[in-house]
Design an enzyme around this catalytic site. Structure first.
Site: not given
Length: 271
Positions: A46, A71, A147, A173
């Site tokens: 993200h 990530r 998540e 999430d």
């Protein structure tokens, strides 16, 4: 090979604090790494960056001696292996919903005979020290993100996956999924059912001997998470910290000068 300091700290029974990098810039990465974190994670999922920024950001944090992690965008072997070759000492993989997916993830993080990671540590050969091929399997960390409601239903099986080091909780999430979008995504959940879910994840990790990690928005909530049994907490990140510091500075100026201005219209990120 340079040892993974996170493993050494956890072996002593102490929790760790992780920094979060979402701004694609090596200088901001260098600044964050110098603030005393045990590790810093570059968010390729993200964050406003891609692999072309990941590598120089990992280079920038090297001088501070923190453990560099990434990530990745998804459970995909190419970017996982490429991030490791760039020098990441840990991979956080989003949306791991089943034990099969967790085992697949482990296979991409480990060299044979444990996994199927392809050999070609272009930068890691230099940044991680000698004997990388023989020691990487024992030093690299693999975190599966829990998540979703599906992942919670398969929690014990995911946590029991051989070769997986830990579970990293994405609370935004997870809340979205468990409540089918009825609750807004955010960190630091106070709903009793969400706290129960977080504690259930800790219990599953303890049962399987895995590390439990949680993304938090504040140090206060991170302290509570450590009390619940989490081993690692991420406390905010570069973009949120920058926005908070800038906002506080402007608000103080307005207070001291008696001037008012309209609130900024840009929404605060939940990541």
């Amino acid at each position: 090979m340079i040892k993974n300091k996170l493993k050494e700290i956890w072996a002593q029974g102490r929790p760790t604090i992780n920094g979060w990098l979402s701004i694609g810039n090596s200088f901001t990465a260098e600044i964050m790494a110098a603030q005393g974190y045990d590790s810093v994670t570059v968010d390729v999922q993200h964050g406003a960056l891609d692999y072309s920024m990941l590598l120089p950001m990992l280079q920038a944090v090297r001088a501070s001696g923190v453990v560099p992690m990434a990530r990745v965008p998804w459970l995909e072997p190419g970017i996982i292996m490429k991030a490791l070759d760039a020098g990441a000492y840990g991979i956080i993989c989003p949306m791991v919903n089943t034990a099969r997916q967790a085992a697949e993830f482990v296979s991409y993080v480990r060299y044979p005979p444990i996994g199927q990671r392809s050999f070609g540590p272009t930068r890691a050969n230099f940044s991680a020290g000698a004997n990388y091929a023989a020691e990487a399997n024992g030093e690299i960390l693999g975190f599966a993100m829990v998540e979703t409601a599906e992942a919670m239903a398969n929690l014990d099986a995911i946590a029991a996956t051989p070769g997986l080091d830990g579970i990293y909780v994405g609370p935004a999430d997870l809340t979205f999924s468990l409540h089918q979008g009825r609750l807004a995504p955010a960190f630091d959940r106070e709903e009793p059912e969400m706290i129960e879910a977080l504690q259930k994840i800790v219990a599953a990790c303890r049962k399987s001997g895995k590390i439990a990690a949680l993304h938090c928005g504040t140090p206060d909530y991170a302290r509570r998470a450590i009390e619940w049994g989490f081993d690692m907490t991420t406390v905010a990140g570069d973009s949120r910290l920058l926005a908070a510091a800038a906002g506080a500075s402007v608000a103080r100026f307005r207070e001291l000068t008696g001037k008012t201005a309209a609130a900024p219209s840009v929404a605060k990120s939940v990541y």
